[in-house]
Design a protein around this motif. Structure first.
Motif, PDB file in Angstrom:
ATOM      1  N   ARG A   1     -25.150  -7.243 -21.932  1.00 33.20           N
ATOM      2  CA  ARG A   1     -24.942  -6.614 -23.202  1.00 33.20           C
ATOM      3  C   ARG A   1     -25.337  -5.150 -23.127  1.00 33.20           C
ATOM      4  N   ALA A   2     -26.556  -4.739 -22.245  1.00 28.55           N
ATOM      5  CA  ALA A   2     -27.156  -3.560 -21.769  1.00 28.55           C
ATOM      6  C   ALA A   2     -25.842  -2.752 -20.972  1.00 28.55           C
ATOM      7  N   HIS A   3     -25.393  -3.501 -20.061  1.00 25.77           N
ATOM      8  CA  HIS A   3     -24.401  -2.666 -19.183  1.00 25.77           C
ATOM      9  C   HIS A   3     -23.294  -2.357 -19.945  1.00 25.77           C
ATOM     10  N   GLU A   4     -22.640  -2.896 -20.940  1.00 25.25           N
ATOM     11  CA  GLU A   4     -21.462  -2.895 -21.751  1.00 25.25           C
ATOM     12  C   GLU A   4     -21.912  -1.509 -22.318  1.00 25.25           C
ATOM     13  N   GLU A   5     -23.199  -1.465 -23.017  1.00 21.36           N
ATOM     14  CA  GLU A   5     -23.510  -0.409 -23.797  1.00 21.36           C
ATOM     15  C   GLU A   5     -23.885   0.853 -23.077  1.00 21.36           C
ATOM     16  N   GLY A   6     -23.890   0.627 -21.529  1.00 21.87           N
ATOM     17  CA  GLY A   6     -23.916   1.907 -20.674  1.00 21.87           C
ATOM     18  C   GLY A   6     -25.626   2.344 -20.320  1.00 21.87           C
ATOM     19  N   GLN A   7     -26.105   1.322 -20.538  1.00 19.07           N
ATOM     20  CA  GLN A   7     -27.711   1.389 -20.221  1.00 19.07           C
ATOM     21  C   GLN A   7     -28.207   0.638 -18.980  1.00 19.07           C
ATOM     22  N   ASP A   8     -28.975   1.502 -18.301  1.00 21.29           N
ATOM     23  CA  ASP A   8     -29.538   0.880 -17.128  1.00 21.29           C
ATOM     24  C   ASP A   8     -30.661  -0.323 -17.725  1.00 21.29           C
ATOM     25  N   VAL A   9     -30.841  -0.987 -16.855  1.00 23.42           N
ATOM     26  CA  VAL A   9     -31.738  -2.330 -17.235  1.00 23.42           C
ATOM     27  C   VAL A   9     -32.749  -2.286 -16.206  1.00 23.42           C
ATOM     28  N   ALA A  10     -33.920  -2.502 -16.612  1.00 20.32           N
ATOM     29  CA  ALA A  10     -35.244  -2.919 -15.642  1.00 20.32           C
ATOM     30  C   ALA A  10     -35.452  -4.375 -16.002  1.00 20.32           C
ATOM     31  N   ARG A  11     -35.253  -5.295 -15.016  1.00 19.15           N
ATOM     32  CA  ARG A  11     -35.561  -6.738 -14.928  1.00 19.15           C
ATOM     33  C   ARG A  11     -36.870  -6.881 -14.211  1.00 19.15           C
ATOM     34  N   LEU A  12     -38.170  -6.898 -14.967  1.00 20.69           N
ATOM     35  CA  LEU A  12     -39.363  -7.142 -14.507  1.00 20.69           C
ATOM     36  C   LEU A  12     -39.859  -8.356 -13.969  1.00 20.69           C
ATOM     37  N   HIS A  13     -40.093  -8.718 -12.742  1.00 16.19           N
ATOM     38  CA  HIS A  13     -40.330  -9.893 -12.269  1.00 16.19           C
ATOM     39  C   HIS A  13     -41.851  -9.686 -11.786  1.00 16.19           C
ATOM     40  N   SER A  14     -42.805 -10.782 -11.817  1.00 15.57           N
ATOM     41  CA  SER A  14     -44.176 -10.448 -11.168  1.00 15.57           C
ATOM     42  C   SER A  14     -44.021 -10.833  -9.711  1.00 15.57           C
ATOM     43  N   GLY A  15     -44.875 -10.227  -9.025  1.00 17.81           N
ATOM     44  CA  GLY A  15     -44.909 -10.370  -7.553  1.00 17.81           C
ATOM     45  C   GLY A  15     -43.731  -9.367  -7.033  1.00 17.81           C
ATOM     46  N   ASP A  16     -43.123 -10.134  -6.107  1.00 15.17           N
ATOM     47  CA  ASP A  16     -42.164  -9.607  -5.221  1.00 15.17           C
ATOM     48  C   ASP A  16     -40.907 -10.555  -5.477  1.00 15.17           C
ATOM     49  N   PRO A  17     -39.686  -9.926  -5.775  1.00 13.79           N
ATOM     50  CA  PRO A  17     -38.444 -10.631  -6.335  1.00 13.79           C
ATOM     51  C   PRO A  17     -37.940 -11.610  -5.039  1.00 13.79           C
ATOM     52  N   SER A  18     -38.597 -11.346  -3.861  1.00 14.98           N
ATOM     53  CA  SER A  18     -37.759 -12.175  -2.597  1.00 14.98           C
ATOM     54  C   SER A  18     -38.318 -13.575  -2.839  1.00 14.98           C
ATOM     55  N   VAL A  19     -39.365 -13.915  -3.452  1.00 16.52           N
ATOM     56  CA  VAL A  19     -39.916 -15.234  -3.473  1.00 16.52           C
ATOM     57  C   VAL A  19     -40.406 -15.892  -4.701  1.00 16.52           C
ATOM     58  N   PHE A  20     -39.680 -16.974  -4.956  1.00 21.00           N
ATOM     59  CA  PHE A  20     -40.216 -17.891  -6.217  1.00 21.00           C
ATOM     60  C   PHE A  20     -39.791 -16.870  -7.419  1.00 21.00           C
ATOM     61  N   SER A  21     -39.048 -16.051  -7.363  1.00 20.13           N
ATOM     62  CA  SER A  21     -38.624 -15.272  -8.687  1.00 20.13           C
ATOM     63  C   SER A  21     -37.528 -15.627  -9.697  1.00 20.13           C
ATOM     64  N   ALA A  22     -36.536 -16.613  -9.251  1.00 20.51           N
ATOM     65  CA  ALA A  22     -35.528 -16.877  -9.558  1.00 20.51           C
ATOM     66  C   ALA A  22     -34.407 -15.809  -9.863  1.00 20.51           C
TER      67      ALA A  22
END
Length: 249
Positions: free
Chosen positions: A68-89
């Protein structure tokens, strides 16, 4: 527009990277896991940003918000705890975005195990003692472990083992590692690493479970087991040795 998967770090708000904070500051939408990401970080978002707590959302609902955000022309921050490379889904989220044709980037963060090592004031790789670190978890009702990645198998290496999402199963951890590491092997548990309520438990493998249960630690903790945690008598590394040949360019 772009979705940015940002590693928020282990808990302390000031452990987000400079790149992560700068990216967060220019995104009009921010999706964050309210149960894991410190709310202080949300102050980095633009004042008029749309904030979405994903703690109660499923994968389809999260994907819908990103698209939805992409279609509305908005950048999106998807915040994940730690580092996204391990156990972040994030792998499953990226797969959905690929199918939807939505571009994304990944901004690394400080992983929980690194914050835990800092709190313990320990280098996890020590010359002649241990040069391998295994990051893993234990099987539970959520997701089974792949064949050959059970603790009994991994423990044969004798390498330092770092377990995420395992504090609730500390008895099982001890039972499966004892035959390979021995009762006197150093062990540590760091809960809420880098946060004001951080808790550090140290001991040997045969006593760490009792300490974890006595402290009431059930989640948001890292378990470490390995000889490098207690290493004192070891050879200096070759990196700074006066015997190392150095050439001036």
């Amino acid at each position: 527009m772009t979705v940015y998967f940002i590693g928020a770090g282990p808990g302390a708000a000031d452990l987000i990277t400079v790149r992560g904070a700068r990216t967060l500051a220019r995104c009009q939408v921010c999706l964050y896991a309210g149960s894991l990401v410190p709310r202080e970080l949300l102050a980095e978002c633009p004042p008029d940003a749309r904030l979405v707590d994903t703690a109660q959302l499923n994968l389809d609902q999260i994907t819908a918000e990103l698209v939805r955000a992409h279609e509305e022309g908005q950048d999106v921050a998807r915040l994940h705890s730690g580092d996204p490379s391990v156990f972040s889904a994030i792998a499953e989220q990226m797969r959905r975005l690929d199918a939807a044709g939505v571009p994304y980037e990944v901004v690394p963060g400080v992983p929980a195990f690194a914050a835990a090592a800092a709190s313990l004031k320990r280098e996890l790789t020590v010359p002649t003692v241990g040069q391998t670190v295994i990051l893993t978890r234990v099987a539970n009702r959520a997701t089974a472990m792949p064949e050959g990645e059970d603790l009994a198998t991994l423990g044969r290496s004798g390498a330092l083992i770092v377990l995420h999402l395992a504090a609730k199963y500390v008895d099982r951890v001890v039972d499966e590692l004892l035959p390979h590491y021995g009762a006197d092997c150093p062990a540590a548990v760091v809960a809420y690493a880098s946060r004001p309520d951080e808790l550090i438990l140290r001991g040997t493998l045969d006593e760490i479970a009792g300490k974890v249960k006595a402290a009431g630690v059930l989640r948001t903790a890292v378990i470490m087991v390995g000889r490098t945690l207690g290493a004192e008598q070891f050879r200096d590394s070759h990196l700074y040795s006066p015997e190392r040949e150095r050439h001036v360019c």
